[in-house]
Design a protein around this motif. Structure first.
Motif, PDB file in Angstrom:
ATOM      1  N   ASN A  73       8.134   0.912   7.589  1.00  0.00           N
ATOM      2  CA  ASN A  73       6.718   0.558   7.660  1.00  0.00           C
ATOM      3  C   ASN A  73       6.104   1.313   8.828  1.00  0.00           C
ATOM      4  O   ASN A  73       6.507   1.136   9.971  1.00  0.00           O
ATOM      5  CB  ASN A  73       6.570  -0.957   7.877  1.00  0.00           C
ATOM      6  N   ARG A 124       2.920   1.366   9.994  1.00  0.00           N
ATOM      7  CA  ARG A 124       1.579   0.920  10.329  1.00  0.00           C
ATOM      8  C   ARG A 124       1.337   0.876  11.837  1.00  0.00           C
ATOM      9  O   ARG A 124       0.231   1.051  12.304  1.00  0.00           O
ATOM     10  CB  ARG A 124       1.319  -0.474   9.770  1.00  0.00           C
ATOM     11  N   ASP A 143      -6.025  -4.656   1.615  1.00  0.00           N
ATOM     12  CA  ASP A 143      -4.574  -4.818   1.520  1.00  0.00           C
ATOM     13  C   ASP A 143      -4.132  -6.043   2.300  1.00  0.00           C
ATOM     14  O   ASP A 143      -4.867  -6.590   3.122  1.00  0.00           O
ATOM     15  CB  ASP A 143      -3.823  -3.559   1.976  1.00  0.00           C
ATOM     16  N   SER A 144      -2.930  -6.475   2.013  1.00  0.00           N
ATOM     17  CA  SER A 144      -2.334  -7.613   2.708  1.00  0.00           C
ATOM     18  C   SER A 144      -0.820  -7.493   2.631  1.00  0.00           C
ATOM     19  O   SER A 144      -0.285  -7.015   1.627  1.00  0.00           O
ATOM     20  CB  SER A 144      -2.769  -8.939   2.073  1.00  0.00           C
ATOM     21  N   ARG A 145      -0.158  -7.943   3.676  1.00  0.00           N
ATOM     22  CA  ARG A 145       1.298  -7.963   3.688  1.00  0.00           C
ATOM     23  C   ARG A 145       1.836  -9.390   3.741  1.00  0.00           C
ATOM     24  O   ARG A 145       2.995  -9.605   4.095  1.00  0.00           O
ATOM     25  CB  ARG A 145       1.822  -7.114   4.846  1.00  0.00           C
ATOM     26  N   THR A 188      -1.007   3.272   1.518  1.00  0.00           N
ATOM     27  CA  THR A 188      -2.204   2.624   2.025  1.00  0.00           C
ATOM     28  C   THR A 188      -2.941   3.580   2.972  1.00  0.00           C
ATOM     29  O   THR A 188      -2.555   4.745   3.124  1.00  0.00           O
ATOM     30  CB  THR A 188      -1.839   1.334   2.782  1.00  0.00           C
ATOM     31  N   ASP A 202       4.078   2.432   2.685  1.00  0.00           N
ATOM     32  CA  ASP A 202       4.345   1.019   2.935  1.00  0.00           C
ATOM     33  C   ASP A 202       5.205   0.525   1.782  1.00  0.00           C
ATOM     34  O   ASP A 202       5.294   1.173   0.739  1.00  0.00           O
ATOM     35  CB  ASP A 202       3.037   0.217   3.005  1.00  0.00           C
ATOM     36  N   ALA A 249       2.930  -4.041   0.884  1.00  0.00           N
ATOM     37  CA  ALA A 249       1.491  -4.261   0.812  1.00  0.00           C
ATOM     38  C   ALA A 249       1.014  -4.550  -0.606  1.00  0.00           C
ATOM     39  O   ALA A 249       1.379  -3.851  -1.547  1.00  0.00           O
ATOM     40  CB  ALA A 249       0.741  -3.038   1.348  1.00  0.00           C
ATOM     41  N   LEU A 291      -2.036  -3.838  -2.457  1.00  0.00           N
ATOM     42  CA  LEU A 291      -3.109  -2.870  -2.258  1.00  0.00           C
ATOM     43  C   LEU A 291      -4.126  -3.009  -3.376  1.00  0.00           C
ATOM     44  O   LEU A 291      -3.773  -2.938  -4.556  1.00  0.00           O
ATOM     45  CB  LEU A 291      -2.535  -1.452  -2.241  1.00  0.00           C
TER      46      LEU A 291
END
Length: 399
Positions: A11, A13, A29-31, A90, A95, A98, A100
């Motif tokens: 990852n 990020r 987006d969200s994890r 993303t 990633d 995520a 997306l």
């Protein structure tokens, strides 16, 4: 068989400075590990944005059917399409956790969709007839540009026939797309149509836009290795039993210089078999070695095919060059919708290039997902990056 318990993709990020967001697509987006939380977080930036449709890319950590149902509830009145994936691209680059969401605004996009269920060779003609009929019914907007996106079940083994058949009937409408994945499990993949999840299926989107666009397709392999003759194969199941008259896994391992028991996704990713078609070589990627020594492929294969072992050349340079599209005015894309083979990602990870690759993807505003195969110009390919680069609309003179 690839090991689903292997370390996850890196990852990348942390510590990144985000570029300015694209103007013509809305990204969320969200994890979060809980589907309800993930959908709520990823949807926040898309609410009230006047969307034509939403394209959702799901990680293998979320339950696909539950997540797709929640997306359908969240975006009532706005169709949701998409798929499960072998990784996401993303605004931070690569990633693998995520959810997306890509929102395509009504002011710039129009869309018609088709769901093709029960993918089988004997259904291809009926699918083509449906696509042709829908394309004729899809009203053309003066001055707008038309293309098609396709996402297919990456384990259906039907993408080759499907995309070549659709390409033949859609004529001058270019088709781009990718095959759904499920991380490295190779168990079950899904496509999403209007918020519902389907296996053994494909979704075709006919899209019109006032944006200018260009197709993008490239790899970083050259056919410089040993010659390979497929002497025994099961075309229907994409299995190779013999290469050069010897057991397939054993002969392949000999050609790449490793022991048969050392064959792995990373070895396959870095040593593809390449088939020549219309003066261009395309990878015929191997997904895994079966008990008994057969090799399982991710694209069409048959007895008698002559291939060449591929060798990687300048992967970072090829990525940067391949993504450097420009419009007629010399301007870069607003964003690139990308379909990037998961085997390319495995290779980059194995060579510890994940950070550098994510930097390049972010710089060129690539968003999309890692695939089990890519589609362009009527071909189903492997170990390729395929994309659509979108540019600002051309200025028009009003009389």
């Amino acid at each position: 068989m690839p090991n689903p318990r292997r370390a996850p993709f890196c990852n990348t990020r942390r510590g990144r400075v985000k570029a300015a967001p694209p103007e013509f697509v809305v990204i969320g987006d969200s994890r979060a590990e809980d589907p309800a939380v993930a959908v709520a977080e990823a949807s926040e930036s898309l609410r009230g944005r006047g969307l034509c449709f939403v394209f959702a890319v799901l990680p293998d950590s979320l339950d696909v059917e539950e997540t797709s149902a929640l997306l359908s509830q969240e975006f009532r009145g706005v169709p949701v399409f998409g798929c499960s994936s072998a990784g996401q691209i993303t605004t931070d680059g690569y990633d693998d956790q995520a959810l997306l969401l890509l929102g395509f605004p009504r002011k710039n996009f129009r869309c018609a969709s088709m769901l093709f269920q029960d993918l089988r060779p004997d259904h291809a003609t009926a699918f083509a007839a449906r696509a042709q009929k829908e394309a004729e019914r899809f009203r053309h907007t003066a001055g707008w540009n038309r293309f098609a996106l396709i996402v297919a079940d990456g384990l259906s083994k039907q993408e080759d026939l499907l995309v070549s058949t659709l390409d033949a009937v859609l004529g001058d409408v270019p088709i781009f797309g990718g095959s759904a994945g499920d991380g490295l499990k190779f168990e079950r993949t899904y496509v999403l149509h209007d918020g519902e999840a389907h296996s053994g299926a494909a979704v075709l989107l006919l899209i019109e836009t006032d944006l200018q666009f260009q197709g993008v397709a490239f790899d970083h392999f050259q056919p410089e290795g040993a010659q390979i003759v497929i002497t025994s194969a099961d075309a229907e199941d994409r299995l190779v039993y013999e290469i050069n008259g010897a057991p397939a896994a054993e002969e392949y391992a000999r050609l790449v210089g490793c022991a048969p028991e050392a064959l792995s996704p990373e070895v396959f990713a870095e040593n593809p078999m390449m088939l020549r078609h219309n003066l261009t070589h395309y990878a015929r990627a191997i997904s895994d070695a079966k008990p008994g020594g057969a090799l399982s492929l991710l694209a069409a294969i048959d007895d008698g095919l002559i291939l060449t072992l591929g060798k990687a050349k300048g992967s970072l340079e090829a990525l940067h060059e391949g993504l450097s599209a420009r419009d007629a005015a010399g301007q870069p894309p607003d964003f690139i919708l990308g379909f990037d083979c998961f085997l390319r990602r495995l290779e980059f990870e194995h060579k510890q290039l994940t950070k550098e690759v994510s930097d390049i993807l972010r710089t060129h505003r690539v968003i999309g997902f890692n695939t089990y195969g890519e589609q362009k110009s009527g071909l189903h390919m492997n170990q390729t990056f395929v994309g659509v680069a979108f540019f600002k609309p051309e200025a028009r003179v009003l009389n």
